[in-house]
Design a protein around this motif. Structure first.
Motif, PDB file in Angstrom:
ATOM      1  N   VAL A  94       0.836  -1.197   0.000  1.00  0.00           N
ATOM      2  CA  VAL A  94       0.000   0.000   0.000  1.00  0.00           C
ATOM      3  C   VAL A  94       0.876   1.254   0.000  1.00  0.00           C
ATOM      4  O   VAL A  94       0.616   2.204  -0.747  1.00  0.00           O
ATOM      5  N   ALA A  95       1.921   1.268   0.810  1.00  0.00           N
ATOM      6  CA  ALA A  95       2.813   2.435   0.856  1.00  0.00           C
ATOM      7  C   ALA A  95       3.526   2.638  -0.472  1.00  0.00           C
ATOM      8  O   ALA A  95       3.662   3.771  -0.948  1.00  0.00           O
ATOM      9  N   ALA A  96       3.987   1.558  -1.104  1.00  0.00           N
ATOM     10  CA  ALA A  96       4.661   1.677  -2.403  1.00  0.00           C
ATOM     11  C   ALA A  96       3.703   2.185  -3.468  1.00  0.00           C
ATOM     12  O   ALA A  96       4.061   3.048  -4.282  1.00  0.00           O
ATOM     13  N   MET A 102       1.391   9.037  -5.926  1.00  0.00           N
ATOM     14  CA  MET A 102       1.591  10.452  -5.592  1.00  0.00           C
ATOM     15  C   MET A 102       2.632  11.097  -6.493  1.00  0.00           C
ATOM     16  O   MET A 102       2.451  12.223  -6.947  1.00  0.00           O
ATOM     17  N   THR A 103       3.721  10.379  -6.756  1.00  0.00           N
ATOM     18  CA  THR A 103       4.763  10.976  -7.599  1.00  0.00           C
ATOM     19  C   THR A 103       4.315  11.091  -9.047  1.00  0.00           C
ATOM     20  O   THR A 103       4.669  12.053  -9.726  1.00  0.00           O
ATOM     21  N   VAL A 104       3.525  10.147  -9.533  1.00  0.00           N
ATOM     22  CA  VAL A 104       3.046  10.223 -10.917  1.00  0.00           C
ATOM     23  C   VAL A 104       2.017  11.332 -11.057  1.00  0.00           C
ATOM     24  O   VAL A 104       2.087  12.146 -11.985  1.00  0.00           O
ATOM     25  N   VAL A 105       1.036  11.396 -10.151  1.00  0.00           N
ATOM     26  CA  VAL A 105      -0.024  12.401 -10.233  1.00  0.00           C
ATOM     27  C   VAL A 105       0.534  13.813 -10.068  1.00  0.00           C
ATOM     28  O   VAL A 105       0.129  14.743 -10.767  1.00  0.00           O
ATOM     29  N   GLU A 110       8.519  12.346 -13.031  1.00  0.00           N
ATOM     30  CA  GLU A 110       9.309  12.713 -14.211  1.00  0.00           C
ATOM     31  C   GLU A 110      10.659  13.284 -13.788  1.00  0.00           C
ATOM     32  O   GLU A 110      11.673  13.062 -14.459  1.00  0.00           O
ATOM     33  N   ILE A 111      10.692  13.988 -12.672  1.00  0.00           N
ATOM     34  CA  ILE A 111      11.956  14.527 -12.160  1.00  0.00           C
ATOM     35  C   ILE A 111      12.865  13.380 -11.742  1.00  0.00           C
ATOM     36  O   ILE A 111      14.059  13.356 -12.069  1.00  0.00           O
ATOM     37  N   VAL A 112      12.302  12.420 -10.998  1.00  0.00           N
ATOM     38  CA  VAL A 112      13.078  11.248 -10.581  1.00  0.00           C
ATOM     39  C   VAL A 112      13.570  10.492 -11.805  1.00  0.00           C
ATOM     40  O   VAL A 112      14.740  10.093 -11.894  1.00  0.00           O
TER      41      VAL A 112
END
Length: 164
Positions: A94-96, A102-105, A110-112
């Protein structure tokens, strides 16, 4: 209340060997047990869930017969251990998924992605960077196998085929 006897045979070596039998059973069935598939080809090792089941059966026999643990206590210990394991795994998944979503939305993935791509264009080095460097940081902070889940999500986001 059950009080565990760590040396039921009066010999430390024999007690240790008997206590290790479930692990030996598990490893034997995962790696060495010969079997044939539906096409008749011979293989070594059976699938991990079946091997784990046989290891649990061996652990029940060892704990109840050799160490004198009551069956109800053995079942209770198995249930508690299974529940603890599942809660940890579910928490990680769930955390992953939350972190990845969160990072995609938010667009931060994209920065990562660009940061990792610009370090090296060689896909093999990217995998090593993610799996070992980033994975080691996450393992140190949370443990429980979280690096596998999060590093896997990052590699899928970078375009790695999850089937390979």
């Amino acid at each position: 209340m059950y009080q565990q006897n760590y040396d039921p045979f009066g010999n430390t070596v024999v007690s240790t060997v008997v206590a290790a039998l479930p692990i030996v059973v598990l490893l034997y069935f995962i790696a060495l047990h010969p079997h044939r598939d539906k096409q008749g080809q011979r293989h070594l090792g059976i699938s991990a869930p079946y091997a784990a089941f046989l290891g649990v059966i061996a652990a029940f026999f060892v704990s109840c017969l050799a160490f004198g643990m009551p069956v109800t206590t053995a079942v209770s210990a198995f249930a508690l251990g299974s529940l603890s394991g599942f809660i940890g795994i579910i928490w990680i998944v769930v955390a992953a998924m939350l972190l990845y979503t969160m990072t995609v939305v938010s667009g931060k993935f994209e920065i990562v992605k660009e940061s990792i791509i610009h370090i090296s264009f060689d896909r093999r080095l990217q995998v090593l960077l993610i799996a070992f460097s980033f994975g080691a940081i996450i393992e140190g902070t949370s443990g429980f196998g979280t690096p596998v889940a999060i590093a896997g999500a990052i590699m899928v986001g970078l375009g790695f085929n999850p089937q390979c």
